[in-house]
Design a protein around this motif. Sequence first.
Motif, PDB file in Angstrom:
ATOM      1  N   UNK A   1       0.804  -1.220   0.000  1.00 17.09           N
ATOM      2  CA  UNK A   1       0.000   0.000   0.000  1.00 17.09           C
ATOM      3  C   UNK A   1       0.837   1.270   0.000  1.00 17.09           C
ATOM      4  N   UNK A   2       1.946   1.222  -0.758  1.00 14.39           N
ATOM      5  CA  UNK A   2       2.730   2.431  -0.964  1.00 14.39           C
ATOM      6  C   UNK A   2       3.675   2.808   0.154  1.00 14.39           C
ATOM      7  N   UNK A   3       4.000   1.882   1.039  1.00 17.79           N
ATOM      8  CA  UNK A   3       4.929   2.185   2.113  1.00 17.79           C
ATOM      9  C   UNK A   3       6.274   2.661   1.545  1.00 17.79           C
ATOM     10  N   UNK A   4       6.850   3.658   2.187  1.00 18.33           N
ATOM     11  CA  UNK A   4       8.135   4.195   1.755  1.00 18.33           C
ATOM     12  C   UNK A   4       9.273   3.359   2.326  1.00 18.33           C
ATOM     13  N   UNK A   5      10.499   3.630   1.847  1.00 18.50           N
ATOM     14  CA  UNK A   5      11.644   2.877   2.337  1.00 18.50           C
ATOM     15  C   UNK A   5      12.902   3.722   2.315  1.00 18.50           C
ATOM     16  N   UNK A   6      13.940   3.220   2.988  1.00 22.17           N
ATOM     17  CA  UNK A   6      15.265   3.823   2.981  1.00 22.17           C
ATOM     18  C   UNK A   6      16.235   2.804   2.404  1.00 22.17           C
ATOM     19  N   UNK A   7      17.331   3.292   1.834  1.00 24.71           N
ATOM     20  CA  UNK A   7      18.326   2.418   1.201  1.00 24.71           C
ATOM     21  C   UNK A   7      19.674   2.628   1.880  1.00 24.71           C
ATOM     22  N   UNK A   8      20.336   1.525   2.231  1.00 22.86           N
ATOM     23  CA  UNK A   8      21.700   1.591   2.751  1.00 22.86           C
ATOM     24  C   UNK A   8      22.650   1.717   1.560  1.00 22.86           C
ATOM     25  N   UNK A   9      23.307   2.867   1.471  1.00 25.29           N
ATOM     26  CA  UNK A   9      24.216   3.137   0.352  1.00 25.29           C
ATOM     27  C   UNK A   9      25.671   3.196   0.799  1.00 25.29           C
ATOM     28  N   UNK A  10      25.958   2.732   2.005  1.00 25.09           N
ATOM     29  CA  UNK A  10      27.295   2.903   2.556  1.00 25.09           C
ATOM     30  C   UNK A  10      28.413   2.305   1.730  1.00 25.09           C
ATOM     31  N   UNK A  11      28.167   1.136   1.098  1.00 23.77           N
ATOM     32  CA  UNK A  11      29.270   0.443   0.420  1.00 23.77           C
ATOM     33  C   UNK A  11      28.878  -0.009  -0.988  1.00 23.77           C
ATOM     34  N   UNK A  12      27.894   0.622  -1.589  1.00 26.44           N
ATOM     35  CA  UNK A  12      27.362   0.104  -2.858  1.00 26.44           C
ATOM     36  C   UNK A  12      27.780   0.919  -4.072  1.00 26.44           C
ATOM     37  N   UNK A  13      28.844   1.730  -3.927  1.00 28.80           N
ATOM     38  CA  UNK A  13      29.244   2.593  -5.034  1.00 28.80           C
ATOM     39  C   UNK A  13      29.621   1.853  -6.294  1.00 28.80           C
ATOM     40  N   UNK A  14      30.142   0.631  -6.166  1.00 31.96           N
ATOM     41  CA  UNK A  14      30.513  -0.177  -7.324  1.00 31.96           C
ATOM     42  C   UNK A  14      29.650  -1.423  -7.449  1.00 31.96           C
ATOM     43  N   UNK A  15      28.566  -1.475  -6.688  1.00 28.20           N
ATOM     44  CA  UNK A  15      27.687  -2.628  -6.756  1.00 28.20           C
ATOM     45  C   UNK A  15      28.345  -3.875  -6.191  1.00 28.20           C
ATOM     46  N   UNK A  16      27.696  -5.035  -6.349  1.00 28.77           N
ATOM     47  CA  UNK A  16      28.256  -6.291  -5.838  1.00 28.77           C
ATOM     48  C   UNK A  16      29.342  -6.820  -6.756  1.00 28.77           C
ATOM     49  N   UNK A  17      30.078  -7.798  -6.265  1.00 28.95           N
ATOM     50  CA  UNK A  17      31.028  -8.483  -7.129  1.00 28.95           C
ATOM     51  C   UNK A  17      30.274  -9.167  -8.266  1.00 28.95           C
ATOM     52  N   UNK A  18      30.853  -9.224  -9.449  1.00 30.54           N
ATOM     53  CA  UNK A  18      30.203  -9.954 -10.540  1.00 30.54           C
ATOM     54  C   UNK A  18      29.935 -11.400 -10.134  1.00 30.54           C
ATOM     55  N   UNK A  19      28.753 -11.875 -10.475  1.00 31.16           N
ATOM     56  CA  UNK A  19      28.399 -13.223 -10.078  1.00 31.16           C
ATOM     57  C   UNK A  19      28.257 -13.370  -8.580  1.00 31.16           C
ATOM     58  N   UNK A  20      27.738 -12.342  -7.942  1.00 36.45           N
ATOM     59  CA  UNK A  20      27.671 -12.279  -6.481  1.00 36.45           C
ATOM     60  C   UNK A  20      27.053 -13.535  -5.880  1.00 36.45           C
ATOM     61  N   UNK A  21      27.794 -14.163  -4.984  1.00 32.53           N
ATOM     62  CA  UNK A  21      27.307 -15.297  -4.216  1.00 32.53           C
ATOM     63  C   UNK A  21      27.311 -14.910  -2.743  1.00 32.53           C
ATOM     64  N   UNK A  22      26.778 -15.790  -1.922  1.00 25.54           N
ATOM     65  CA  UNK A  22      26.669 -15.459  -0.498  1.00 25.54           C
ATOM     66  C   UNK A  22      28.031 -15.080   0.082  1.00 25.54           C
ATOM     67  N   UNK A  23      29.071 -15.851  -0.254  1.00 28.18           N
ATOM     68  CA  UNK A  23      30.388 -15.566   0.314  1.00 28.18           C
ATOM     69  C   UNK A  23      30.985 -14.274  -0.245  1.00 28.18           C
TER      70      UNK A  23
END
Length: 336
Positions: free
Chosen positions: A252-274
Amino acid sequence: MPPAAPRRRLSPLLGLLLVLAAVPGCSEEPPPPLPGGPAAAPPAESPFWVDPQSAAARQVAAWEEAGRNGDAQVLRRIADRPMALWPTGDDPGTEIRRAAAGAAAAGRTMVLTAYNIPYRDCGQRPAGGAKDARAYRSWIGAFAAGIGGGKAVVVLEPDAVAHTVDGCTPSGRHAERYRLLSEAVDRLKRNPHTRVYLDAGGPGRTGSPADLVAPLRKAGLEHADGFAVNVSGFQSDTAARAYGAEISKAAKGKHFVIDTGRNGDGPLPGDRAEARCNPPGRSLGRAPADRTGDPLVDAYLWVKRPGESDGTCRGGPAAGAWWPDYALGLARRARE
């Protein structure tokens, strides 16, 4: 007894030098902790409080003392930004009251993470949390009381809801967890200036975003201000926003916040849990701000404090411990 010698007026230059000599940080050693001490001014677009006692701020002082001024200047990209405080121990009130005093003096809003739900992280390392429901109720009550009438944004219990969806938390613990989270939302919202965001996992971690909606509702989403995504994660703003928008549409349109602390280059390619544990080559993301230009996104926050380890993978220290070399790498690669 001879008369006292007449007092001589200080020249403007000498007066300035004496003032500068008295400024904390100009001494040979970093200043000791002071309740609510002075903080570096956050960017003009950010209303959030900068903690002058953060590990990053102390590292800057130590490197300046050691003559590593170049590294210290780079690390200010972390130290001079507002980050969430994660109160620890049986009584979180003392730490929160220090932050509340500093934030009030600066006219800013503190950002806090409540992270103490029983059977946290499925009982695995870094396991912890309150020993039972009664202990948690007492802890969250002290947490809320520490905030009092101060201005605060609270990210409530990272992974607590997501782990009821991904199978990490046994089904026999789900009902109690939802009840405790819902009670925590209601207790925090009794404060006049506290905004609460239930953690909702992030892209690539919990399957379909739609799977989170019903559990979030059981956990008190209706009474919260919204939910948080990508906490401690490395997903890009675009991916995090798309994930949050799907949940919002079903909630029903709830807003959200995003943690941007370490995401400047996104995840590692082929990101897995480890690959989410201290991945190399990452960078700081968008600076914390509440002016996002997005009708669904209330704020960009640094919830996971950049430079704190995810765990002992890749040579890191224990989870949550300060890792200056990793912090410096994040800061060097930052684009802001």
